[in-house]
Design a protein around this motif. Structure first.
Motif, short mmCIF file in Angstrom:
data_model
loop_
_atom_site.label_atom_id
_atom_site.label_comp_id
_atom_site.label_asym_id
_atom_site.label_seq_id
_atom_site.Cartn_x
_atom_site.Cartn_y
_atom_site.Cartn_z
N ASP A 59 -5.00 6.94 2.54
CA ASP A 59 -5.09 8.34 2.15
C ASP A 59 -3.68 8.88 1.96
O ASP A 59 -2.77 8.09 1.64
CB ASP A 59 -5.90 9.15 3.18
N ASP A 60 -3.49 10.17 2.13
CA ASP A 60 -2.16 10.74 1.91
C ASP A 60 -1.19 10.45 3.05
O ASP A 60 0.02 10.64 2.89
CB ASP A 60 -2.27 12.26 1.72
N ASP A 61 -1.70 9.99 4.19
CA ASP A 61 -0.86 9.80 5.36
C ASP A 61 -0.56 8.34 5.68
O ASP A 61 0.55 8.01 6.11
CB ASP A 61 -1.51 10.44 6.59
N GLU A 62 -1.55 7.46 5.50
CA GLU A 62 -1.35 6.06 5.87
C GLU A 62 -2.04 5.16 4.86
O GLU A 62 -2.97 5.57 4.16
CB GLU A 62 -1.86 5.78 7.28
N VAL A 63 -1.56 3.91 4.81
CA VAL A 63 -2.04 2.99 3.79
C VAL A 63 -1.87 1.56 4.28
O VAL A 63 -0.98 1.26 5.10
CB VAL A 63 -1.29 3.23 2.45
N LEU A 64 -2.72 0.68 3.80
CA LEU A 64 -2.66 -0.75 4.07
C LEU A 64 -2.49 -1.46 2.73
O LEU A 64 -3.12 -1.07 1.75
CB LEU A 64 -3.93 -1.18 4.79
N VAL A 65 -1.65 -2.48 2.70
CA VAL A 65 -1.40 -3.24 1.47
C VAL A 65 -2.04 -4.61 1.59
O VAL A 65 -1.88 -5.30 2.60
CB VAL A 65 0.11 -3.40 1.20
N ILE A 66 -2.78 -5.00 0.56
CA ILE A 66 -3.35 -6.33 0.47
C ILE A 66 -2.58 -7.13 -0.58
O ILE A 66 -2.54 -6.75 -1.75
CB ILE A 66 -4.84 -6.28 0.08
N ASP A 67 -1.93 -8.21 -0.16
CA ASP A 67 -1.20 -9.15 -1.01
C ASP A 67 0.03 -8.51 -1.67
O ASP A 67 -0.01 -8.09 -2.83
CB ASP A 67 -2.12 -9.77 -2.06
N ALA A 68 1.12 -8.46 -0.91
CA ALA A 68 2.39 -7.94 -1.42
C ALA A 68 3.04 -9.01 -2.29
O ALA A 68 3.70 -9.92 -1.81
CB ALA A 68 3.31 -7.56 -0.27
N ALA A 69 2.84 -8.89 -3.60
CA ALA A 69 3.20 -9.96 -4.54
C ALA A 69 4.42 -9.57 -5.38
O ALA A 69 4.44 -8.50 -6.00
CB ALA A 69 2.02 -10.25 -5.46
N HIS A 70 5.39 -10.45 -5.41
CA HIS A 70 6.48 -10.47 -6.39
C HIS A 70 7.52 -9.36 -6.28
O HIS A 70 8.72 -9.63 -6.39
CB HIS A 70 5.94 -10.46 -7.83
N ASP A 71 7.10 -8.11 -6.13
CA ASP A 71 7.99 -6.97 -6.37
C ASP A 71 7.93 -6.00 -5.20
O ASP A 71 7.11 -5.07 -5.20
CB ASP A 71 7.59 -6.29 -7.68
N ALA A 72 8.80 -6.19 -4.21
CA ALA A 72 8.79 -5.33 -3.04
C ALA A 72 9.07 -3.88 -3.40
O ALA A 72 8.48 -2.95 -2.83
CB ALA A 72 9.80 -5.82 -2.01
N GLU A 73 9.97 -3.65 -4.36
CA GLU A 73 10.31 -2.28 -4.75
C GLU A 73 9.08 -1.56 -5.29
O GLU A 73 8.83 -0.39 -4.96
CB GLU A 73 11.42 -2.29 -5.80
N ALA A 74 8.31 -2.23 -6.12
CA ALA A 74 7.12 -1.61 -6.70
C ALA A 74 6.07 -1.33 -5.62
O ALA A 74 5.42 -0.28 -5.63
CB ALA A 74 6.53 -2.50 -7.78
N VAL A 75 5.91 -2.25 -4.69
CA VAL A 75 4.94 -2.06 -3.61
C VAL A 75 5.36 -0.89 -2.74
O VAL A 75 4.55 -0.01 -2.41
CB VAL A 75 4.78 -3.34 -2.78
N LEU A 76 6.62 -0.84 -2.36
CA LEU A 76 7.10 0.25 -1.51
C LEU A 76 7.04 1.59 -2.23
O LEU A 76 6.78 2.62 -1.61
CB LEU A 76 8.51 -0.06 -1.03
N ALA A 77 7.28 1.58 -3.54
CA ALA A 77 7.16 2.82 -4.31
C ALA A 77 5.71 3.32 -4.29
O ALA A 77 5.46 4.53 -4.22
CB ALA A 77 7.64 2.61 -5.73
N ALA A 78 4.76 2.40 -4.38
CA ALA A 78 3.35 2.78 -4.33
C ALA A 78 2.97 3.31 -2.95
O ALA A 78 2.14 4.22 -2.83
CB ALA A 78 2.47 1.60 -4.70
N VAL A 79 3.56 2.75 -1.91
CA VAL A 79 3.33 3.25 -0.55
C VAL A 79 3.90 4.65 -0.39
O VAL A 79 3.29 5.52 0.23
CB VAL A 79 3.94 2.28 0.48
N GLY A 80 5.07 4.87 -0.95
CA GLY A 80 5.72 6.17 -0.85
C GLY A 80 6.13 6.50 0.57
O GLY A 80 6.60 5.63 1.31
#
Length: 211
Positions: free
Chosen positions: A34-55
């Motif tokens: 939701d707006d406060d917490e998040v879980l990532v499934i399969d952090a692939a290839h691009d840590a910057e993009a994943v972290l940007a999506a996490v915010g």
């Protein structure tokens, strides 16, 4: 207000390597939260993009559906920079060590285990075949299955390389996944999403073809 829980989708690009070969691939990264917490499934290839999506949300875990390098090669960076634990089924340790020979996951996924994020409960389902420690994550209240490379919109995951087995993946799909409600949306590790109802009728064809 944290907002309603939701599924978010990111596509990253890189390579998959095993058995002496390397292939260009695009991977699905799934985020549940939701707006406060998040879980990532399969952090692939691009840590910057994943972290940007996490915010600026709290990242509760980096969950690996299996340990082929294209599904875990950004996991350590994402975990180190967020403080989130990496979770993997222990039977995929042999594959994990090919990417991270000097680092272990932070926690183990077990069949029947539960993960909670943003009011969503995810059931861990051990579904070997594509990899010995492959898992799927089932969220009943979202009507969603995160299938990794076990089940795709066009059939089962590949079993032609080391540490995989066709009969085992068919059993996992038949006995664990196709028993879920037909309306369940299947979010795979590559390619388009599908549903259990759309895939179930094709099981005899997959068995006949041997893939």
């Amino acid at each position: 207000m944290a907002g309603a829980p939701r599924v978010e989708h990111l596509v990253t690009s890189g390579t998959f390597s095993l058995d002496g070969g390397t292939w260009e691939v695009e991977n699905n990264v799934w985020l549940i939260g939701d707006d406060d917490e998040v879980l990532v499934i399969d952090a692939a290839h691009d840590a910057e993009a994943v972290l940007a999506a996490v915010g600026d949300r709290q990242l509760t875990a980096v969950v690996c559906t299996h340990a082929h390098n294209d599904h875990v090669n950004a996991a350590a960076d994402v975990a180190d920079r967020s403080g989130a634990p990496i979770l993997l089924h222990p039977e995929d340790e042999v594959l994990w060590k090919m990417t991270y020979p000097h680092r272990r996951p932070d926690g183990e996924l077990a069949d029947g285990g539960l993960l909670d994020v943003a009011g969503v409960r995810l059931l861990v389902m051990h579904t070997p075949g594509h990899a010995p420690g492959a898992v799927c994550l089932y969220a009943p209240n979202l009507g969603a299955l995160f299938s990794g490379d076990t089940l795709f919109a066009d059939g089962p995951g590949a079993t032609g390389r080391s540490f995989s087995d066709f009969g085992t993946i068919i059993a996992s799909i038949r006995d664990r996944l196709l028993t879920l409600p037909g309306y369940t949306t299947v979010h795979p590790g590559h390619g388009a999403s599908t549903t259990i109802a759309a895939e179930a009728p094709h099981l005899p064809e997959w068995v006949a073809r041997g893939w």
